[in-house]
Design a protein around this motif. Sequence first.
Motif, mmCIF file in Angstrom:
data_model
loop_
_atom_site.group_PDB
_atom_site.id
_atom_site.type_symbol
_atom_site.label_atom_id
_atom_site.label_comp_id
_atom_site.label_asym_id
_atom_site.label_seq_id
_atom_site.Cartn_x
_atom_site.Cartn_y
_atom_site.Cartn_z
ATOM 1 N N GLN A 1 -45.958 -35.960 23.242
ATOM 2 C CA GLN A 1 -44.620 -36.533 23.131
ATOM 3 C C GLN A 1 -44.541 -37.899 23.801
ATOM 4 O O GLN A 1 -43.903 -38.822 23.277
ATOM 5 C CB GLN A 1 -43.578 -35.595 23.743
ATOM 6 C CG GLN A 1 -43.522 -34.217 23.087
ATOM 7 C CD GLN A 1 -44.279 -33.161 23.876
ATOM 8 O OE1 GLN A 1 -45.433 -33.366 24.254
ATOM 9 N NE2 GLN A 1 -43.625 -32.034 24.139
ATOM 10 N N LEU B 1 -39.790 -25.495 25.234
ATOM 11 C CA LEU B 1 -39.423 -26.549 26.173
ATOM 12 C C LEU B 1 -37.912 -26.716 26.278
ATOM 13 O O LEU B 1 -37.372 -26.862 27.385
ATOM 14 C CB LEU B 1 -40.078 -27.873 25.757
ATOM 15 C CG LEU B 1 -39.856 -29.054 26.701
ATOM 16 C CD1 LEU B 1 -40.396 -28.757 28.094
ATOM 17 C CD2 LEU B 1 -40.513 -30.312 26.133
ATOM 18 N N LYS B 2 -37.237 -26.698 25.159
ATOM 19 C CA LYS B 2 -35.779 -26.871 25.166
ATOM 20 C C LYS B 2 -35.114 -25.726 25.931
ATOM 21 O O LYS B 2 -34.212 -25.938 26.747
ATOM 22 C CB LYS B 2 -35.246 -26.935 23.740
ATOM 23 C CG LYS B 2 -33.746 -27.189 23.623
ATOM 24 C CD LYS B 2 -33.379 -27.378 22.152
ATOM 25 C CE LYS B 2 -31.899 -27.757 21.988
ATOM 26 N NZ LYS B 2 -30.994 -26.644 22.321
ATOM 27 N N THR C 1 -46.705 -28.587 26.121
ATOM 28 C CA THR C 1 -45.347 -28.154 25.771
ATOM 29 C C THR C 1 -45.020 -28.292 24.288
ATOM 30 O O THR C 1 -43.855 -28.300 23.910
ATOM 31 C CB THR C 1 -44.317 -28.953 26.584
ATOM 32 O OG1 THR C 1 -44.523 -30.351 26.349
ATOM 33 C CG2 THR C 1 -44.439 -28.662 28.070
ATOM 34 N N THR C 2 -46.047 -28.384 23.439
ATOM 35 C CA THR C 2 -45.784 -28.531 22.007
ATOM 36 C C THR C 2 -45.974 -27.238 21.228
ATOM 37 O O THR C 2 -45.731 -27.210 20.024
ATOM 38 C CB THR C 2 -46.702 -29.611 21.404
ATOM 39 O OG1 THR C 2 -48.060 -29.319 21.745
ATOM 40 C CG2 THR C 2 -46.331 -30.995 21.931
ATOM 41 N N TYR D 1 -36.092 -33.190 28.193
ATOM 42 C CA TYR D 1 -36.185 -31.743 28.349
ATOM 43 C C TYR D 1 -37.261 -31.387 29.381
ATOM 44 O O TYR D 1 -37.086 -30.470 30.201
ATOM 45 C CB TYR D 1 -36.542 -31.074 27.021
ATOM 46 C CG TYR D 1 -35.416 -30.981 26.011
ATOM 47 C CD1 TYR D 1 -34.090 -30.830 26.409
ATOM 48 C CD2 TYR D 1 -35.689 -31.017 24.636
ATOM 49 C CE1 TYR D 1 -33.064 -30.727 25.478
ATOM 50 C CE2 TYR D 1 -34.681 -30.917 23.697
ATOM 51 C CZ TYR D 1 -33.358 -30.778 24.119
ATOM 52 O OH TYR D 1 -32.359 -30.682 23.184
ATOM 53 N N GLN E 1 -37.553 -35.001 24.064
ATOM 54 C CA GLN E 1 -38.550 -34.075 24.588
ATOM 55 C C GLN E 1 -38.886 -34.379 26.043
ATOM 56 O O GLN E 1 -39.008 -33.471 26.873
ATOM 57 C CB GLN E 1 -39.820 -34.154 23.736
ATOM 58 C CG GLN E 1 -39.719 -33.483 22.386
ATOM 59 C CD GLN E 1 -39.878 -31.992 22.481
ATOM 60 O OE1 GLN E 1 -40.942 -31.494 22.873
ATOM 61 N NE2 GLN E 1 -38.859 -31.248 22.144
ATOM 62 N N TRP F 1 -36.820 -38.237 18.974
ATOM 63 C CA TRP F 1 -37.254 -36.871 19.275
ATOM 64 C C TRP F 1 -38.135 -36.861 20.518
ATOM 65 O O TRP F 1 -37.967 -36.016 21.403
ATOM 66 C CB TRP F 1 -38.023 -36.296 18.081
ATOM 67 C CG TRP F 1 -38.671 -34.970 18.375
ATOM 68 C CD1 TRP F 1 -38.081 -33.740 18.356
ATOM 69 C CD2 TRP F 1 -40.036 -34.757 18.752
ATOM 70 N NE1 TRP F 1 -38.993 -32.770 18.704
ATOM 71 C CE2 TRP F 1 -40.205 -33.370 18.947
ATOM 72 C CE3 TRP F 1 -41.129 -35.608 18.943
ATOM 73 C CZ2 TRP F 1 -41.420 -32.810 19.319
ATOM 74 C CZ3 TRP F 1 -42.350 -35.059 19.317
ATOM 75 C CH2 TRP F 1 -42.484 -33.671 19.499
ATOM 76 N N THR G 1 -46.653 -33.407 28.621
ATOM 77 C CA THR G 1 -46.096 -33.941 27.370
ATOM 78 C C THR G 1 -46.952 -35.120 26.901
ATOM 79 O O THR G 1 -46.427 -36.169 26.530
ATOM 80 C CB THR G 1 -44.642 -34.414 27.546
ATOM 81 O OG1 THR G 1 -44.598 -35.348 28.647
ATOM 82 C CG2 THR G 1 -43.687 -33.266 27.793
#
Length: 352
Positions: free
Chosen positions: A83, A51-52, A43-44, A122, A119, A115, A80
Motif C-alpha cells: 500500500q 485491516l479496516k 496487511t493485504t 487504517y 489503507q 485507496w 503496508t
Amino acid sequence: MTTIKGPAVFLAQFINDEAPFNTLEGICQWAADLGFKGIQVPTTDSRFIDLKQAAESVTYAEELKGKVASFGLEITELSTHLQGQLVAVNPAYDLAFDAFAPEAYRNNPKARTEWAVQQMKYAAQASKNLGLNAHATFSGSLLWHMFHPWPQRPEGLVEAGFTELAKRWLPILNEFDANGVDVCYEIHPGEDLFDGETYEMFLEKVNNHPRACLLYDPSHFVLQQLDYIQYIDFYHERIKAFHVKDAEFNPTGKQGTFGGYQSWANRAGRYRSPGDGQVDFKTIFSKLSQYDFKGWAVMEWECCIKDSNTGAKEGVEFIKNHIIPVTARAFDDFAASGGNDDFNNTILGITN
C-alpha cells in the motif's frame, strides 16, 4: 542499552495457499514450533488480518492479538509495503503496480492512490489498537526511473518530486502521530527513499516529522555498496524497525550494481538467507544494542538459492545467536575506587 527483542519473522514471503501457510492459526503454529517469538504481519490478505476492522474495532484487534498470543507469539509490527508503494507511483509503473491494489482500483491511478492513503490511515489506527508503536512500509516513488542522470534531469525535477511525495505523506504521518506510532520506511531500491541522501531530502520536506522513521535492512545497502555500518551511526535515532536479511555483492567484468537485467541468481548483487551472505551482523547487533534500539530483530527470507523452510529454521538460531543480552554494569566495577568531590579534587591537586 537495550537487549534487542526476537527472533521474529516477516510473514509475507511465507504466506501461500497451502497449509500451514494459508491461515493465521497455521502459520502461527509453524512459527512458534520453529522458535520464533514474534511475527511481522502484512496487511493485504484478509485471511490474516482485516485491516479496516482492526482499525475500527478494538474488540477485533484484541481478539487478533489474543489469538497470536495463544501460540506464544507477539505481533511485532504491521506491514503496508504494497500500500505504501501505491501512495506514489510514476505513470511508467502504473500497469506493473496495479496488481498491488484490489481489482476495483486498477486502471484508475487517482482512485488507487486514494485507496492506498486510506489503507495507511487504517494501519495507523490498527497499530494503536494492537498496542504497537512502529509500522513497516515503503515510500512509493515518483522519481525512481530518473535515478541515473541520463538524459540530464530537468532543473528542479528532483525538488518537485520530493515536494509532491511529502505532500502525500504528511497527512499520513500526522495520522500515525495522532495514534502514537512511528512510520518506518524501508530504504529500498525502487522507492524514492533508497539511501541516506534521499531520506534526508524527504525528511526536510516533511519538516523533520518525528514519525518519519526508518526500517533498517542492510541487504539493500550491500547491493548499493553503501556503508551500512556507518549508516547506523548517522540514523540510529530514527531506526525503529529492523529486518535481518543477508546479501552479497560479487562484481565481475560483465556486471556490477545494476545487474545486467539478470535473474536474481545470476546478479552480482543478490539476497541470501541469514548467515549465507556478506553482511556483518555481529557489528550490526552490537551497534543497535549500543544505541538502545528497542525493537525486534525480524528475519526476512529472500534467497535465490536456499529453500524458505530451511532459511526459516536456520534464521531462528542465527538471530538467537546474535542477540546480545546487554550488561547492567561495567566490566571494571570490581576495581572501582569510589569518589566524591573532595576525593576527586585531591586526586587532581585542587585545593580550596
